[in-house]
Design a protein around this motif. Structure first.
Motif, PDB file in Angstrom:
ATOM      1  N   PHE A 163       0.794  -1.176  -0.013  1.00  0.00           N
ATOM      2  CA  PHE A 163       0.151  -0.002   0.135  1.00  0.00           C
ATOM      3  C   PHE A 163       0.786   1.275   0.062  1.00  0.00           C
ATOM      4  N   ILE A 164       2.243   1.214  -0.340  1.00  0.00           N
ATOM      5  CA  ILE A 164       2.993   2.111  -0.377  1.00  0.00           C
ATOM      6  C   ILE A 164       3.526   2.545  -1.775  1.00  0.00           C
ATOM      7  N   ASP A 165       3.376   3.647  -2.240  1.00  0.00           N
ATOM      8  CA  ASP A 165       3.734   4.065  -3.529  1.00  0.00           C
ATOM      9  C   ASP A 165       5.322   4.560  -3.432  1.00  0.00           C
ATOM     10  N   TYR A 166       5.690   5.236  -2.417  1.00  0.00           N
ATOM     11  CA  TYR A 166       7.184   5.562  -2.579  1.00  0.00           C
ATOM     12  C   TYR A 166       7.576   5.493  -1.086  1.00  0.00           C
ATOM     13  N   PHE A 167       8.319   4.347  -1.043  1.00  0.00           N
ATOM     14  CA  PHE A 167       9.044   3.964   0.253  1.00  0.00           C
ATOM     15  C   PHE A 167      10.288   4.611   0.493  1.00  0.00           C
ATOM     16  N   MET A 168      10.691   5.482   1.297  1.00  0.00           N
ATOM     17  CA  MET A 168      11.670   6.455   1.329  1.00  0.00           C
ATOM     18  C   MET A 168      12.471   6.295   2.468  1.00  0.00           C
ATOM     19  N   PRO A 169      13.059   5.256   3.112  1.00  0.00           N
ATOM     20  CA  PRO A 169      13.990   5.439   4.031  1.00  0.00           C
ATOM     21  C   PRO A 169      15.503   5.809   3.831  1.00  0.00           C
ATOM     22  N   SER A 170      16.376   5.753   4.682  1.00  0.00           N
ATOM     23  CA  SER A 170      17.488   6.166   4.275  1.00  0.00           C
ATOM     24  C   SER A 170      18.079   4.445   3.887  1.00  0.00           C
ATOM     25  N   ILE A 171      19.281   4.533   3.572  1.00  0.00           N
ATOM     26  CA  ILE A 171      20.258   3.292   3.064  1.00  0.00           C
ATOM     27  C   ILE A 171      20.248   2.727   4.260  1.00  0.00           C
ATOM     28  N   GLU A 172      20.761   3.042   5.321  1.00  0.00           N
ATOM     29  CA  GLU A 172      21.115   2.452   6.536  1.00  0.00           C
ATOM     30  C   GLU A 172      19.752   1.752   7.082  1.00  0.00           C
ATOM     31  N   GLU A 173      18.718   2.411   7.234  1.00  0.00           N
ATOM     32  CA  GLU A 173      17.472   1.774   7.625  1.00  0.00           C
ATOM     33  C   GLU A 173      16.988   0.627   6.615  1.00  0.00           C
ATOM     34  N   ALA A 174      17.173   0.720   5.415  1.00  0.00           N
ATOM     35  CA  ALA A 174      16.570  -0.120   4.330  1.00  0.00           C
ATOM     36  C   ALA A 174      17.444  -1.408   4.552  1.00  0.00           C
ATOM     37  N   GLN A 175      18.881  -1.166   4.870  1.00  0.00           N
ATOM     38  CA  GLN A 175      19.714  -2.476   4.950  1.00  0.00           C
ATOM     39  C   GLN A 175      19.442  -2.880   6.417  1.00  0.00           C
ATOM     40  N   ASP A 176      19.392  -2.352   7.439  1.00  0.00           N
ATOM     41  CA  ASP A 176      18.959  -3.028   8.764  1.00  0.00           C
ATOM     42  C   ASP A 176      17.566  -3.814   8.758  1.00  0.00           C
ATOM     43  N   MET A 177      16.736  -3.350   7.990  1.00  0.00           N
ATOM     44  CA  MET A 177      15.571  -4.082   8.135  1.00  0.00           C
ATOM     45  C   MET A 177      15.601  -5.376   7.098  1.00  0.00           C
ATOM     46  N   SER A 178      16.164  -4.979   6.064  1.00  0.00           N
ATOM     47  CA  SER A 178      15.941  -6.234   4.937  1.00  0.00           C
ATOM     48  C   SER A 178      17.187  -7.299   5.352  1.00  0.00           C
ATOM     49  N   GLY A 179      18.498  -6.917   5.765  1.00  0.00           N
ATOM     50  CA  GLY A 179      19.483  -7.746   5.966  1.00  0.00           C
ATOM     51  C   GLY A 179      20.402  -7.785   4.591  1.00  0.00           C
ATOM     52  N   GLN A 180      19.916  -6.998   3.499  1.00  0.00           N
ATOM     53  CA  GLN A 180      20.366  -6.801   2.316  1.00  0.00           C
ATOM     54  C   GLN A 180      21.770  -5.892   2.247  1.00  0.00           C
ATOM     55  N   SER A 181      22.436  -5.817   1.288  1.00  0.00           N
ATOM     56  CA  SER A 181      23.769  -4.784   1.085  1.00  0.00           C
ATOM     57  C   SER A 181      23.618  -4.124  -0.064  1.00  0.00           C
ATOM     58  N   GLY A 182      23.609  -2.606   0.065  1.00  0.00           N
ATOM     59  CA  GLY A 182      23.598  -1.914  -1.202  1.00  0.00           C
ATOM     60  C   GLY A 182      22.385  -1.497  -1.622  1.00  0.00           C
ATOM     61  N   PRO A 183      21.991  -0.427  -2.296  1.00  0.00           N
ATOM     62  CA  PRO A 183      20.666   0.081  -2.786  1.00  0.00           C
ATOM     63  C   PRO A 183      20.108  -0.939  -3.522  1.00  0.00           C
TER      64      PRO A 183
END
Length: 316
Positions: free
Chosen positions: A186-206
């Protein structure tokens, strides 16, 4: 009043001082150059900046019933923001933060969670809040009552009513993933910082982070990369990275909120993705040149001119 954007979530009073290189020992006093009060938070900072950029903005959140609330609401109103959807809650303080801004712009913080932990968007507000074409939810992670299923429901309702939804969070950890993932469709534009995105997903890099969130339903990911600019990945296959601008940083407080406001403004003006990212970067950069989350931004025209005037950082 017809609104361009409804900004839901975390509203905070920030007390900022700079430059702070150390805290005096015992009860001693040290002297600094500047102290400011600002309306901040992942919703509060964003709504002030959308208003300064010329959008008719509705503030949707909660404050206490104290002197801090009086100041927050008066300041929002001073910027022309509609505060009729702000709740005043008895028995809890207005959320507030003390920030000691270091000479390099870093900002160690002391925070009172307060009213934002008790905020919920009741169905009685839906017609007013979701009448705006753009709905921003900011502050997931520090919205104890609204986090989780209530946030998923409100975003789903926004989409049912034809709104464009934008989203940002705060204090993200691996545990925040369980709160965020059900909201992604339900989110059109998901806009966290890359640090937040990595911490939640466990992935590395954008690129890998974007793939993770797009696979789970987000329509578009926009990650702020600090000094490396911003990254954009849409489900339609478009991938973009725009560089950061070359600026002298005073304080990074509210830069992410300003980026959100800039991109929301770009959506309102129907800019293409690359222009929208550059405009959002300019808004964030302007805020970084002063103290507090409302610094730097003057108007839409001034931000647009700044975007065209500033040079990008070499190597980004």
């Amino acid at each position: 009043m017809a609104h361009d954007v409804s900004v839901i979530g975390l509203y905070i009073l920030d007390v900022l001082g700079r430059p702070v290189s150390k805290i005096p020992e015992r009860g001693n006093v040290d002297f600094i150059e500047e102290i400011r009060l600002t309306v901040a938070g992942t919703a509060g900072g964003t709504v002030v900046d959308t208003a300064k950029l010329g959008l008719k903005s509705l503030a949707v959140g909660a404050v206490g019933n104290d002197e801090k609330a009086d100041w927050v609401l008066a300041t929002l109103a001073k910027h022309g923001i509609d505060v009729s959807a702000m709740q005043r809650l008895d028995g809890v303080p207005t959320s507030a933060t003390i920030l000691n801004i270091r000479p390099n712009g870093e900002r160690p913080a002391l925070h009172v969670r307060g009213a934002s932990d008790h905020f919920d968007l009741l169905p009685a507000f839906y017609d007013q809040v979701f009448a705006a074409p753009i709905v921003h939810l900011g502050g997931t992670g520090l919205l104890k009552k609204l986090d989780g299923e209530p946030s998923r429901r409100l975003l789903e309702e926004a989409k049912k009513r034809g709104c464009t939804t934008t989203f940002d969070l705060i204090a993200a950890t691996a545990e925040t993933k369980a709160i965020v993932e059900p909201m992604l469709p339900f989110i059109d534009y998901f806009m966290p910082s890359i640090e937040e995105a990595q911490d939640m997903s466990g992935q590395s890099g954008p690129a890998d982070c974007a793939a993770y969130y797009l696979d789970r339903g987000a329509a578009c990911c926009i990650f702020t990369l600090g000094g490396d600019g911003a990254f954009y990945a849409h489900k339609d296959g478009i991938r973009l990275q725009v560089p950061a601008y070359e600026i002298d940083i005073v304080d990074t407080t509210g830069c992410g909120d300003a980026f959100d406001a800039g991109f929301i403004c770009a959506l309102h003006h129907k800019m293409d993705p690359e222009e929208g990212l550059r405009f959002a970067q300019a808004a964030a950069g302007l805020v970084a040149t002063g103290l507090g989350s409302d610094a730097g931004i003057v108007s839409f025209d001034d931000t647009r001119a700044t975007m065209d005037r500033w040079s990008v950082k070499p190597g980004t």
